[in-house]
Design a protein around this motif. Structure first.
Motif, PDB file in Angstrom:
ATOM      1  N   TRP A  26     -31.096 -43.731  17.802  1.00 52.57           N
ATOM      2  CA  TRP A  26     -31.242 -45.181  17.816  1.00 52.57           C
ATOM      3  C   TRP A  26     -31.910 -45.602  19.111  1.00 52.57           C
ATOM      4  N   VAL A  27     -32.843 -46.533  18.998  1.00 52.76           N
ATOM      5  CA  VAL A  27     -33.600 -47.048  20.134  1.00 52.76           C
ATOM      6  C   VAL A  27     -33.352 -48.551  20.223  1.00 52.76           C
ATOM      7  N   ALA A  28     -33.167 -49.047  21.427  1.00 51.54           N
ATOM      8  CA  ALA A  28     -33.144 -50.486  21.701  1.00 51.54           C
ATOM      9  C   ALA A  28     -34.170 -50.715  22.790  1.00 51.54           C
ATOM     10  N   GLN A  29     -35.065 -51.676  22.568  1.00 51.56           N
ATOM     11  CA  GLN A  29     -36.096 -51.940  23.566  1.00 51.56           C
ATOM     12  C   GLN A  29     -36.512 -53.402  23.545  1.00 51.56           C
ATOM     13  N   GLU A  30     -36.610 -53.973  24.729  1.00 52.79           N
ATOM     14  CA  GLU A  30     -37.080 -55.341  24.898  1.00 52.79           C
ATOM     15  C   GLU A  30     -38.559 -55.382  24.524  1.00 52.79           C
ATOM     16  N   GLN A  31     -39.002 -56.478  23.946  1.00 53.04           N
ATOM     17  CA  GLN A  31     -40.348 -56.570  23.376  1.00 53.04           C
ATOM     18  C   GLN A  31     -41.466 -56.234  24.350  1.00 53.04           C
ATOM     19  N   ASN A  32     -41.283 -56.469  25.633  1.00 54.01           N
ATOM     20  CA  ASN A  32     -42.313 -56.168  26.624  1.00 54.01           C
ATOM     21  C   ASN A  32     -42.060 -54.872  27.375  1.00 54.01           C
ATOM     22  N   GLY A  33     -41.038 -54.127  26.960  1.00 53.62           N
ATOM     23  CA  GLY A  33     -40.735 -52.850  27.594  1.00 53.62           C
ATOM     24  C   GLY A  33     -40.015 -52.970  28.923  1.00 53.62           C
ATOM     25  N   LEU A  34     -39.422 -54.132  29.205  1.00 54.74           N
ATOM     26  CA  LEU A  34     -38.723 -54.323  30.481  1.00 54.74           C
ATOM     27  C   LEU A  34     -37.452 -53.480  30.575  1.00 54.74           C
ATOM     28  N   TYR A  35     -36.799 -53.256  29.454  1.00 55.21           N
ATOM     29  CA  TYR A  35     -35.614 -52.405  29.424  1.00 55.21           C
ATOM     30  C   TYR A  35     -35.475 -51.803  28.039  1.00 55.21           C
ATOM     31  N   GLY A  36     -34.737 -50.714  27.978  1.00 53.36           N
ATOM     32  CA  GLY A  36     -34.518 -50.055  26.703  1.00 53.36           C
ATOM     33  C   GLY A  36     -33.758 -48.763  26.896  1.00 53.36           C
ATOM     34  N   GLY A  37     -33.381 -48.140  25.790  1.00 53.38           N
ATOM     35  CA  GLY A  37     -32.652 -46.889  25.879  1.00 53.38           C
ATOM     36  C   GLY A  37     -32.503 -46.216  24.531  1.00 53.38           C
ATOM     37  N   PHE A  39     -29.756 -44.190  21.930  1.00 52.04           N
ATOM     38  CA  PHE A  39     -28.331 -44.258  21.639  1.00 52.04           C
ATOM     39  C   PHE A  39     -27.980 -43.358  20.462  1.00 52.04           C
ATOM     40  N   VAL A  40     -26.733 -42.914  20.413  1.00 50.23           N
ATOM     41  CA  VAL A  40     -26.299 -42.005  19.354  1.00 50.23           C
ATOM     42  C   VAL A  40     -26.003 -42.741  18.053  1.00 50.23           C
ATOM     43  N   ASN A  41     -25.747 -44.053  18.133  1.00 48.85           N
ATOM     44  CA  ASN A  41     -25.477 -44.802  16.909  1.00 48.85           C
ATOM     45  C   ASN A  41     -25.934 -46.253  17.041  1.00 48.85           C
ATOM     46  N   ARG A  42     -25.988 -46.931  15.915  1.00 46.85           N
ATOM     47  CA  ARG A  42     -26.464 -48.315  15.862  1.00 46.85           C
ATOM     48  C   ARG A  42     -25.564 -49.239  16.674  1.00 46.85           C
ATOM     49  N   ALA A  43     -24.269 -49.035  16.573  1.00 49.75           N
ATOM     50  CA  ALA A  43     -23.327 -49.913  17.277  1.00 49.75           C
ATOM     51  C   ALA A  43     -23.576 -49.915  18.781  1.00 49.75           C
ATOM     52  N   GLN A  44     -23.851 -48.748  19.356  1.00 49.49           N
ATOM     53  CA  GLN A  44     -24.107 -48.672  20.790  1.00 49.49           C
ATOM     54  C   GLN A  44     -25.438 -49.324  21.150  1.00 49.49           C
ATOM     55  N   ALA A  45     -26.440 -49.195  20.285  1.00 49.36           N
ATOM     56  CA  ALA A  45     -27.737 -49.836  20.526  1.00 49.36           C
ATOM     57  C   ALA A  45     -27.591 -51.356  20.509  1.00 49.36           C
ATOM     58  N   TYR A  48     -25.658 -52.550  23.659  1.00 45.44           N
ATOM     59  CA  TYR A  48     -26.550 -52.550  24.816  1.00 45.44           C
ATOM     60  C   TYR A  48     -27.487 -53.758  24.767  1.00 45.44           C
ATOM     61  N   ALA A  49     -28.097 -53.986  23.602  1.00 46.61           N
ATOM     62  CA  ALA A  49     -29.036 -55.103  23.449  1.00 46.61           C
ATOM     63  C   ALA A  49     -28.348 -56.430  23.732  1.00 46.61           C
ATOM     64  N   LEU A  50     -27.142 -56.600  23.239  1.00 49.95           N
ATOM     65  CA  LEU A  50     -26.391 -57.831  23.490  1.00 49.95           C
ATOM     66  C   LEU A  50     -26.077 -58.006  24.967  1.00 49.95           C
ATOM     67  N   PHE A  51     -25.686 -56.943  25.629  1.00 49.36           N
ATOM     68  CA  PHE A  51     -25.406 -57.025  27.062  1.00 49.36           C
ATOM     69  C   PHE A  51     -26.657 -57.424  27.833  1.00 49.36           C
ATOM     70  N   GLU A  52     -27.763 -56.775  27.522  1.00 46.68           N
ATOM     71  CA  GLU A  52     -29.000 -57.015  28.259  1.00 46.68           C
ATOM     72  C   GLU A  52     -29.601 -58.396  27.992  1.00 46.68           C
ATOM     73  N   ASN A  53     -29.412 -58.937  26.790  1.00 47.31           N
ATOM     74  CA  ASN A  53     -30.026 -60.231  26.495  1.00 47.31           C
ATOM     75  C   ASN A  53     -29.066 -61.405  26.670  1.00 47.31           C
ATOM     76  N   GLY A  54     -27.935 -61.166  27.303  1.00 47.90           N
ATOM     77  CA  GLY A  54     -26.996 -62.255  27.572  1.00 47.90           C
ATOM     78  C   GLY A  54     -26.187 -62.681  26.367  1.00 47.90           C
ATOM     79  N   HIS A  55     -25.934 -61.751  25.446  1.00 49.53           N
ATOM     80  CA  HIS A  55     -25.112 -61.977  24.245  1.00 49.53           C
ATOM     81  C   HIS A  55     -25.732 -63.018  23.305  1.00 49.53           C
ATOM     82  N   HIS A  56     -27.000 -62.777  22.970  1.00 52.09           N
ATOM     83  CA  HIS A  56     -27.712 -63.639  22.024  1.00 52.09           C
ATOM     84  C   HIS A  56     -28.143 -62.806  20.818  1.00 52.09           C
ATOM     85  N   PRO A  57     -27.268 -62.658  19.809  1.00 47.60           N
ATOM     86  CA  PRO A  57     -27.590 -61.812  18.656  1.00 47.60           C
ATOM     87  C   PRO A  57     -28.804 -62.308  17.875  1.00 47.60           C
TER      88      PRO A  57
END
Length: 89
Positions: A26-37, A39-45, A48-57
């Motif tokens: 699983w990959v999570a990445q900000e649209q401009n490549g500012l952050y990403g990572g 992950f072993v599963n969707r839940a962790q991706a 991470y995305a929620l943490f990085e974007n200030g909890h905006h699903p």
């Protein structure tokens, strides 16, 4: 006391894409490549995305096509031809 790193993103308007790469990770990445990572599963991706974007699903988009992690800041994480997406809620 536990020290927590602040989110990398200060604006809720940035989109974070999540999806699987060709190896099934699983990959999570900000649209401009500012952050990403990777992950072993969707839940962790999503977590991470929620943490990085200030909890905006509403700014997280799950792609049905492959998504490769690209931390090269000179290019967009996802081409403009994205056709099949699903918002994570």
């Amino acid at each position: 006391m536990k020290v927590v790193e602040p989110p990398s993103c200060s604006s809720a308007s940035t989109i974070v894409f999540i999806g699987r790469n060709q190896r099934g990770q699983w990959v999570a990445q900000e649209q401009n490549g500012l952050y990403g990572g990777l992950f072993v599963n969707r839940a962790q991706a999503v977590k991470y995305a929620l943490f990085e974007n200030g909890h905006h699903p509403e700014t997280i988009v799950e792609l049905s096509r492959e998504l490769e992690l690209d931390m090269n800041s000179s290019s967009s994480a996802v081409p403009s031809q994205v056709t099949a997406t699903r918002r994570v809620a």
